[in-house]
Design an enzyme around this catalytic site. Sequence first.
Site, PDB file in Angstrom:
ATOM      1  N   GLY A  11       9.606   1.369   4.576  1.00  5.09           N
ATOM      2  CA  GLY A  11       8.427   0.570   4.868  1.00  5.09           C
ATOM      3  C   GLY A  11       8.695  -0.910   4.817  1.00  5.09           C
ATOM      4  O   GLY A  11       9.322  -1.406   3.874  1.00  5.09           O
ATOM      5  N   ALA A  12       8.232  -1.623   5.836  1.00  5.37           N
ATOM      6  CA  ALA A  12       8.427  -3.078   5.912  1.00  5.37           C
ATOM      7  C   ALA A  12       7.106  -3.812   5.755  1.00  5.37           C
ATOM      8  O   ALA A  12       6.823  -4.782   6.454  1.00  5.37           O
ATOM      9  CB  ALA A  12       9.104  -3.459   7.232  1.00  5.37           C
ATOM     10  N   TYR A  14       4.465  -5.653   2.749  1.00  4.43           N
ATOM     11  CA  TYR A  14       4.710  -6.775   1.842  1.00  4.43           C
ATOM     12  C   TYR A  14       5.787  -6.449   0.810  1.00  4.43           C
ATOM     13  O   TYR A  14       6.704  -7.236   0.580  1.00  4.43           O
ATOM     14  CB  TYR A  14       3.419  -7.183   1.140  1.00  4.43           C
ATOM     15  CG  TYR A  14       2.406  -7.812   2.062  1.00  4.43           C
ATOM     16  CD1 TYR A  14       2.488  -9.160   2.398  1.00  4.43           C
ATOM     17  CD2 TYR A  14       1.368  -7.067   2.611  1.00  4.43           C
ATOM     18  CE1 TYR A  14       1.561  -9.742   3.253  1.00  4.43           C
ATOM     19  CE2 TYR A  14       0.444  -7.645   3.466  1.00  4.43           C
ATOM     20  CZ  TYR A  14       0.541  -8.982   3.786  1.00  4.43           C
ATOM     21  OH  TYR A  14      -0.363  -9.545   4.641  1.00  4.43           O
ATOM     22  N   GLU A 170     -14.345  -9.692   5.081  1.00  7.07           N
ATOM     23  CA  GLU A 170     -13.619 -10.599   5.969  1.00  7.07           C
ATOM     24  C   GLU A 170     -13.802 -10.197   7.436  1.00  7.07           C
ATOM     25  O   GLU A 170     -13.943 -11.061   8.308  1.00  7.07           O
ATOM     26  CB  GLU A 170     -12.142 -10.625   5.595  1.00  7.07           C
ATOM     27  CG  GLU A 170     -11.890 -11.303   4.257  1.00  7.07           C
ATOM     28  CD  GLU A 170     -10.439 -11.645   4.018  1.00  7.07           C
ATOM     29  OE1 GLU A 170     -10.162 -12.738   3.481  1.00  7.07           O
ATOM     30  OE2 GLU A 170      -9.564 -10.827   4.380  1.00  7.07           O
TER      31      GLU A 170
END
Length: 397
Positions: A11-12, A14, A170
């Site tokens: 996984g890339a 954070y 948000e």
Amino acid sequence: MSSIPKIVILGAGYGGILTSLRLQKELNYNEADVTLVNKHDYHYITTHLHMPAAGTDHPDNARVNISKLIDEFKIDFVKSTVVQIRPQDRKVILEDGTLSYDYLVISLGGESETFGIPGLADNAFTIRSINSVRLIREHIEYQFARYKREPHRTDYLTFVIGGAGFTGIEFIGELADRIPDLCKQFDVERSLVKVINIEAAPTALPGFDPELVEYAMQVLQKKGVTFRIGTAIKECTPDGVIVGEGEEIKSQTVIWTGGVRGNRLIEEAGFETMRGRVKVDEFLRAPGHENIYVLGDNSLMFNEEGRPYPPTAQIAMQQGVNCAHNLVASIRSQSLKPFVFQNKGTVASLGKGEAIGVAFGKKYKGRTAAWLKKMIDLRYLFIIGGITLVLRKGKFL
């Protein structure tokens, strides 16, 4: 263990990207064989996804090609999807191959938590990836176009957002900013458009300062948002949602932001989990596995009060740095460093020029908080890509 240890990072996000970049910086050449696996060839900035989802920014501005971040002579990048983790064999099964490892870092990101609400998984959108926000953006525009052909279908112009946490609030702020432009583009009366935020908890932004929560709700209400706080979604259907004691809110657009759980691959691998998260030890390792580290949405850590830390980008980044340090220490037979979370503050955007936040022990709101949010985003770009990435992407965040 081979003479050159193999480190595999899954996984890339954070946690994964920060682990990779710190290893890249701290390891000597040929000190370890590091492989980063990700199903896309880009890293995406999760905290920015609410903008392209609402259509106030382009999805490409929320992503960075991994090749521009890593040193290919130190990190081997593999674009593939993880199918299975086999800790007993020290292997990871990919859709197109197998990787063996001496050290494993699991940072696969989370999945939407539906809490067992019927129909939610099948009928609601989620803000979880670049592709998911593209779909939401196009769907919203399509609803305005559909309404022009069927003006009796007011459910086309009713947008339900489930959850009033950070992502939900948000996104609502951006959507409320976008609606006047969509009304102008499709010749629709603004008064016909409804944005309804439904939250089961007794307050929006649970855990946030009450004064700032009140300010946030007032800002969004002035933009036309209706809040249904303390109201649970009981069911999500193709025609909308059922809330409370059977009340139906008709809508063709339900966007669920109400929770995140860990990755199912972790449960299937046999790790002991809570909602798909592994309760890691003080060094971020999975219990019983001194060579497996678990980060971000996949990890579960508790604060001094015994409450779990929320799975934020901030904690995942700090975990990535700590994980890299401990991997290097393990390889060099040095002491590991316990992970200690340093809360540097929290900021939630409310649309253009508006935000709320707590940082440096002080409360901020309005344009000052919005500026603070911008600085946080720029700092992250600098951390992963230096001044070059700040200059290239900074103006979009």
